[in-house]
Scaffold this active site. Structure first.
Site, PDB file in Angstrom:
ATOM      1  N   GLY A  88      -7.901   1.722   1.344  1.00 40.23           N
ATOM      2  CA  GLY A  88      -7.049   0.781   0.804  1.00 40.23           C
ATOM      3  C   GLY A  88      -8.695  -0.015   0.064  1.00 40.23           C
ATOM      4  CD  GLU A  89     -10.079  -2.311   3.781  1.00 46.61           C
ATOM      5  OE1 GLU A  89     -10.830  -4.350   3.771  1.00 46.61           O
ATOM      6  OE2 GLU A  89      -9.529  -2.290   5.079  1.00 46.61           O
ATOM      7  CE  LYS A 120     -13.575  11.334   6.436  1.00 42.49           C
ATOM      8  NZ  LYS A 120     -14.897  11.488   5.067  1.00 42.49           N
ATOM      9  CB  THR A 141      -1.413  -0.216   1.374  1.00 42.33           C
ATOM     10  OG1 THR A 141       0.172  -0.220   2.349  1.00 42.33           O
ATOM     11  CG2 THR A 141      -2.422  -0.539   0.836  1.00 42.33           C
TER      12      THR A 141
HETATM   13 MO1  MOS Z   1      -7.970  -5.598   4.320  1.00 41.81          MO
HETATM   14  S1  MOS Z   1      -9.911  -7.621   4.094  1.00 41.81           S
HETATM   15  O1  MOS Z   1      -9.203  -5.190   5.401  1.00 41.81           O
HETATM   16  O2  MOS Z   1      -6.968  -6.789   4.107  1.00 41.81           O
END
Ligand code: MOS
Length: 740
Positions: free
Chosen positions: A701-702, A698, A468
């Site tokens: 990554g998702e 915030k 990341t």
């Molecule tokens: Mo992520 S699914 O919180 O690694």
């Protein structure tokens, strides 16, 4: 004054190491005399092992040990905790078979080739009288309500009166959406090398999102103090949730190494990735929406059923966003589980919101057609100005701005609302949109910072970089806190000898460990100021601390400078340090904290073949401060590309007769490749959030995988007039099903 580097899209500080192959991933760490362990998996999904004949394997070339439940050491902590407290795993402790490919033997040899060959000689027999259940549909009558949704709040929620609100609605949608089993396939396979230094001290080189949770689990399993377990994970080639909790191979590596008195590596094979490290569970989601004549929501019900294993629980919290995404007085959400003969599912990128926004945002699209209101306009009419479930204000919310910016960049206003209305030769063109969202959480974390006499800043925190950009953003945060040139800052991670940090999951690393790094570096800065103004030899002696500013590795006041390195030198100490543990801000109790986004997709569907090509994607996000424009964009893109795969390709197939996975490699488990990925526009809306954490970030990554799946699915409907409510939307479904 130096310009802040946080926010700048600088290259990854570890980029050169990675592209030149010098970054050492877990399996590559050079450990002396390492032996190789191969896990043998069960051929049945339910029953018992009768016998395991290991003679031939033992006699094969190079074989050092063959462990089965007959001869494996008993682990003192193998069955210590109850369901829900820790993941229940199988470590060759008994003869019970709970899922296909469950570890039944570990074959260790001098080389990986010898271990793989001998693994094929292990000859088990089984007692398999019970027919396994492979799919939750076959057992939906056994659905039950789990006790906990983990950090996602209550399992079921109710506000207002759904029945009343639904009955009063002018427009109603009642639809069921399903999402399939999906498996994690990071480029780097899960891998652990275990080295014991004596009876009760072990070092693990592990590919993990959580070095401290590996430490805790291994310490418990082997009944040794956590301080005697060291876990090192300097580089991780993708995590996505499967590396978020320790799995059986880690303990098996440690067990093998202990038995042999020699380092052992166990690497999960690509086919074993389908069974040994969790998966995203299948979900069946029923959504009911009621709206008045103006399209204002009067009732929402979102009921989620997902699969879990016979012996443990994982809940895909797919209804959690439905509690707060839209303004609506009457809302019911629920989560239920069905036990079948599979390994336990786990987190996969945006667990909950990815599957949940697909369903909710598809239903919103259906409502848009039912009400004849533009899908974007419908969402704006139902915009929530506060979290109506928690009855709290949002700490910040830029969703309306995201809608505006995204729609403008996409050209949404030019869309003809009628399905099948736009074509280019044989291609039906469809435009769809959806709302994206993901929570902004923060967890306790810690860091240590040290200034050396030569003016180098060394910052360490246990955390992981799962691809990341953690190395990079932490370096930026540290550099800014002390106004240091970036090349004089070094950030180290991935070692349980460093201060404790949370698992890299739930998009929490930047907010949690980033805050710890910032606060720790500011404390170090204060220590340097105090030393300087108290030191008669400093040019800044006696000056009020408040008049001091910071520039290029020095304290500055009224034209006078004192370099950090000189302050340390004069102090006589080898270095000046600070170590701080940070907690989530109190504001986390007062505010509802989420990122939001607007996603837009254009697809082209071949009318004869049903082939779907994604032509264009636009997404605008309000996710607080973006700490690095380049790695941040990469995170958004990664999620968006995954949404393409989730919507159109990814699907783990189990044989309904045996509950064994049939799709066992990347040849038949399809993910997007270059030719599947179109032009993607990502807009990060400027968003200042003074409440989320020290950084205003915030976590990103998702959110990219949320919403966009529905936007693509909605575009397919707009192109074709066919509503496929079962992911992935493949050409066979498009061409065979009756038009909705
Ligand atoms: Mo992520 S699914 O919180 O690694």
């Amino acid at each position: 004054m130096s310009e802040p580097i946080v926010g700048k899209g600088i290259d990854r500080v570890d980029g050169r190491l990675k592209v030149t192959g010098k970054a050492t991933y877990a399996a590559e760490v050079a450990v002396a005399n390492v032996a190789h362990g191969v896990i043998v998996g069960s051929a049945i999904s339910r029953g018992r092992i009768s016998t395991v004949d290991i003679k031939a394997a033992q006699q094969a070339p190079g074989v050092l040990a063959v462990l089965t439940h007959d001869n494996a050491p008993k682990l003192p902590g193998a069955h210590k905790k109850a369901v829900g407290q820790e993941r229940i795993l199988q470590f060759l402790q008994d003869d019970v078979i709970l899922y296909s490919d469950q570890p039944i033997a570990l074959v260790i040899a001098d080389t990986i080739e010898n271990a793989q060959y001998a693994a094929g000689l292990v000859a088990p027999t089984y007692d398999a009288n019970d027919k396994p259940v492979a799919d939750l549909d076959a057992a939906s009558a056994t659905a039950y309500t789990p006790k906990s949704l983990g950090p996602r709040g209550e399992v079921n929620s109710t506000r207002g009166n759904f029945d009343k609100g639904f009955a009063a609605a002018t427009f109603k949608i009642d639809a069921t959406y399903t999402t399939p089993v999906e498996n994690h396939h990071p480029m780097e396979l899960h891998s652990t090398t275990a080295v014991w230094q004596g009876e009760d001290v072990v070092t693990l080189y592990d590919a993990t999102q959580g070095i401290f949770s590996v430490r805790t689990r291994i310490a418990e399993l082997f009944d040794i103090p956590p301080v005697k377990v060291r876990v090192i994970s300097h580089y991780v080639g993708g995590g996505f949730g499967s590396k978020g909790t320790p799995w059986s191979h880690i303990a098996l590596a440690a067990m093998g190494a202990k038995v042999l008195g020699r380092a052992v590596n166990v690497t999960v094979t690509r086919p074993q990735m389908f069974s040994l490290v969790g998966h995203r569970p299948k979900t069946v989601q029923t959504i009911q929406l009621g709206a008045d004549r103006q399209g204002k929501l009067t009732a929402i019900k979102h009921a989620v059923i997902s699969e879990t294993s016979r012996f443990d629980e994982f809940v895909e919290p797919a209804a959690s966003q439905t509690r707060m995404l839209y303004s609506c007085p009457n809302v019911i959400t629920s989560h239920a589980l069905v036990r079948i003969d599979i390994p336990t599912p786990t987190f996969q990128r945006a667990p909950g919101e990815s599957t949940g926004t697909y369903a909710l945002e598809s239903a919103m699209d259906e409502l848009a057609y039912a009400t004849a209101i533009d899908p974007l306009e419908l969402r704006i009419r139902n915009h929530a100005t506060q979290d109506e479930q928690e009855r709290k204000p949002f700490s910040s919310k830029s969703l309306l701005e995201c809608y505006r910016r995204g729609a403008a960049a996409f050209g949404w206003a030019k869309r003809n609302p009628k399905p099948r209305s736009t074509r280019d030769g044989k291609a039906l063109i469809g435009l769809g949109m959806a709302t994206a969202t993901y929570p902004a959480r923060q967890l306790p974390s810690s860091a240590v910072a040290r200034m050396t006499p030569d003016g180098m800043l060394l910052v360490m925190a246990g955390t992981q970089d799962i691809g990341t950009g953690t190395y990079t953003i932490m370096t930026q945060i540290a550099a800014d806190a002390l106004a240091m040139p970036i090349d004089r800052v070094r950030f180290e991670l991935g070692d349980t000898e460093f201060p404790e940090t949370p698992t890299s999951g739930g998009s929490t690393t930047a907010s949690s460990t980033g805050s710890a790094v910032k606060v720790t570096c500011l404390a170090l800065r204060k220590n340097l100021v105090d030393l300087a103004i108290g030191d008669t030899a400093s040019p800044l002696h006696g000056i009020p601390a408040t008049s001091i500013t910071f520039d290029q590795g020095a304290l500055v006041s009224g034209g006078k400078r004192d370099n950090y390195g000189d302050i340390v030198k004069r102090s006589g100490a080898p270095e000046i340090g600070a170590e701080i543990k940070t907690q989530p801000t109190e504001d986390h109790k007062k505010y509802s904290m989420h990122s939001f986004g607007a996603t837009f997709a254009e697809v082209r569907v071949d009318e004869d073949l049903g082939q779907i090509r994604v032509a264009r994607l636009v997404a605008a996000y309000g996710a607080g401060k973006i700490l690095n424009a380049k790695t941040g964009r990469s995170q958004f893109l990664g999620g968006i590309v995954w949404a393409i795969g989730m919507t159109l390709q990814e699907h783990t197939v189990r044989d309904p007769r045996t509950a064994r996975v049939i799709t066992r490699g990347l040849d038949d488990y399809h993910v997007p490749v270059n030719a599947d990925v179109p032009d993607i526009t990502v807009i990060a809306v400027d968003e200042v959030d003074p409440y989320v954490n020290e950084l205003g970030a915030k976590g990103i990554g998702e959110i990219g995988i949320t919403g966009m799946n529905a936007a693509i699915a909605n575009a397919v409907f707009h192109a074709t007039g066919k509503r496929i409510r079962d992911l992935p939307i493949t050409l066979d479904k498009l061409t065979s099903e009756e038009r909705a």
